[in-house]
Design a protein around this motif. Structure first.
Motif, PDB file in Angstrom:
ATOM      1  N   TYR A  89       0.824  -1.218   0.000  1.00  0.00           N
ATOM      2  CA  TYR A  89       0.000   0.000   0.000  1.00  0.00           C
ATOM      3  C   TYR A  89       0.855   1.264   0.000  1.00  0.00           C
ATOM      4  O   TYR A  89       0.425   2.325   0.444  1.00  0.00           O
ATOM      5  CB  TYR A  89      -0.947  -0.030   1.204  1.00  0.00           C
ATOM      6  N   ARG A  90       2.055   1.143  -0.531  1.00  0.00           N
ATOM      7  CA  ARG A  90       2.981   2.278  -0.558  1.00  0.00           C
ATOM      8  C   ARG A  90       2.380   3.478  -1.287  1.00  0.00           C
ATOM      9  O   ARG A  90       2.582   4.625  -0.892  1.00  0.00           O
ATOM     10  CB  ARG A  90       4.283   1.850  -1.233  1.00  0.00           C
ATOM     11  N   ASP A  91       1.659   3.225  -2.358  1.00  0.00           N
ATOM     12  CA  ASP A  91       1.099   4.324  -3.152  1.00  0.00           C
ATOM     13  C   ASP A  91      -0.031   5.050  -2.437  1.00  0.00           C
ATOM     14  O   ASP A  91      -0.483   6.100  -2.893  1.00  0.00           O
ATOM     15  CB  ASP A  91       0.586   3.801  -4.501  1.00  0.00           C
ATOM     16  N   TRP A  92      -0.492   4.511  -1.336  1.00  0.00           N
ATOM     17  CA  TRP A  92      -1.603   5.136  -0.608  1.00  0.00           C
ATOM     18  C   TRP A  92      -1.120   6.006   0.551  1.00  0.00           C
ATOM     19  O   TRP A  92      -1.916   6.458   1.366  1.00  0.00           O
ATOM     20  CB  TRP A  92      -2.572   4.058  -0.107  1.00  0.00           C
ATOM     21  N   GLN A  93       0.188   6.223   0.600  1.00  0.00           N
ATOM     22  CA  GLN A  93       0.727   7.138   1.611  1.00  0.00           C
ATOM     23  C   GLN A  93       0.552   8.568   1.087  1.00  0.00           C
ATOM     24  O   GLN A  93       1.441   9.144   0.468  1.00  0.00           O
ATOM     25  CB  GLN A  93       2.210   6.841   1.874  1.00  0.00           C
TER      26      GLN A  93
END
Length: 225
Positions: A89-93
């Motif tokens: 979920y890196r892109d949701w930071q």
């Protein structure tokens, strides 16, 4: 099975109840412990996260906060923190995560829960959204809440030569007169980390500001004055 149920089941499987009382006593935790050590916990949770992919950022944030708010054992809060840092979920930071992290920091209110969020989650947001997050950190630095102040001080701990010294010092300054152990410790820790990049600057700062003995010892722990 939901990710919440899967996390709880996985933690129960690797729990060692014999170790739980000592772990709880060490952390001075109101929540009981299951007795899950960090290595087995991370291994178990990695499998759970891989097998229960979440489809959207709102669903991910909901899962994190459900684990956090409904935790019956402290390890469930550790699991919530690990879910926030999952590479899946890196892109949701994004800045949408800030209210979630703020809630976790304020309600966590202890170093084992706050510091990972401060250094690796709020720090990440500061890297990604420096203009907005700089303003937020300056606000947190003067907040009545100790743990928000601590977070503002620690959030650049991994930045090395990319540290914004002006921001670091501005976040430290409101807490210089704070007698709280965790404020003083944070000041020393943050300066000690930056001393790995520029020890002379840290010595200069320490010698020219009225920092506590604890903060000074921490800051100069690895520096020859």
């Amino acid at each position: 099975m939901s990710i919440i149920e899967a996390v709880r089941g996985a933690l129960a499987e690797v729990a060692d109840p014999v170790k739980a009382p000592a772990m709880r006593a060490y952390m001075k935790s109101e929540l009981p412990f299951l007795g899950v050590q960090s290595g087995p916990r991370r291994t178990a949770l990695k499998k759970v996260f891989a097998g229960h992919r979440l489809d959207s950022a709102p669903e991910w944030r909901k899962a994190v906060l459900t684990l956090w708010r409904e935790a019956e054992y402290r390890e469930e809060r550790y699991a919530a923190i690990e879910l926030t840092g999952s590479r899946l979920y890196r892109d949701w930071q994004t800045l949408y995560t800030l209210p979630m992290y703020e809630e976790m920091i304020v309600t966590g209110a202890w170093w084992d829960l706050v510091d990972e969020l401060a250094v690796h989650r709020i720090g990440t947001l500061l890297r990604l959204f420096p203009d907005t997050m700089k303003v937020t950190m300056l606000e947190w630095a003067r907040d009545p809440d100790l743990w928000k102040r601590r977070t503002s001080i620690l959030c650049q701990n991994t930045f090395k030569d990319r540290t914004d010294l002006g921001l670091l010092y501005a976040c430290i300054e409101p807490s210089l007169s704070d007698t709280e152990f965790f404020a003083r410790k944070a000041i020393g820790w943050a300066l000690r980390e930056y001393a790995k990049t520029d020890p002379r600057e840290v010595v200069r700062y320490v010698n020219n500001h009225g920092i506590s003995g604890l903060s000074r010892r921490e800051a100069l722990k690895n520096v020859a004055e």
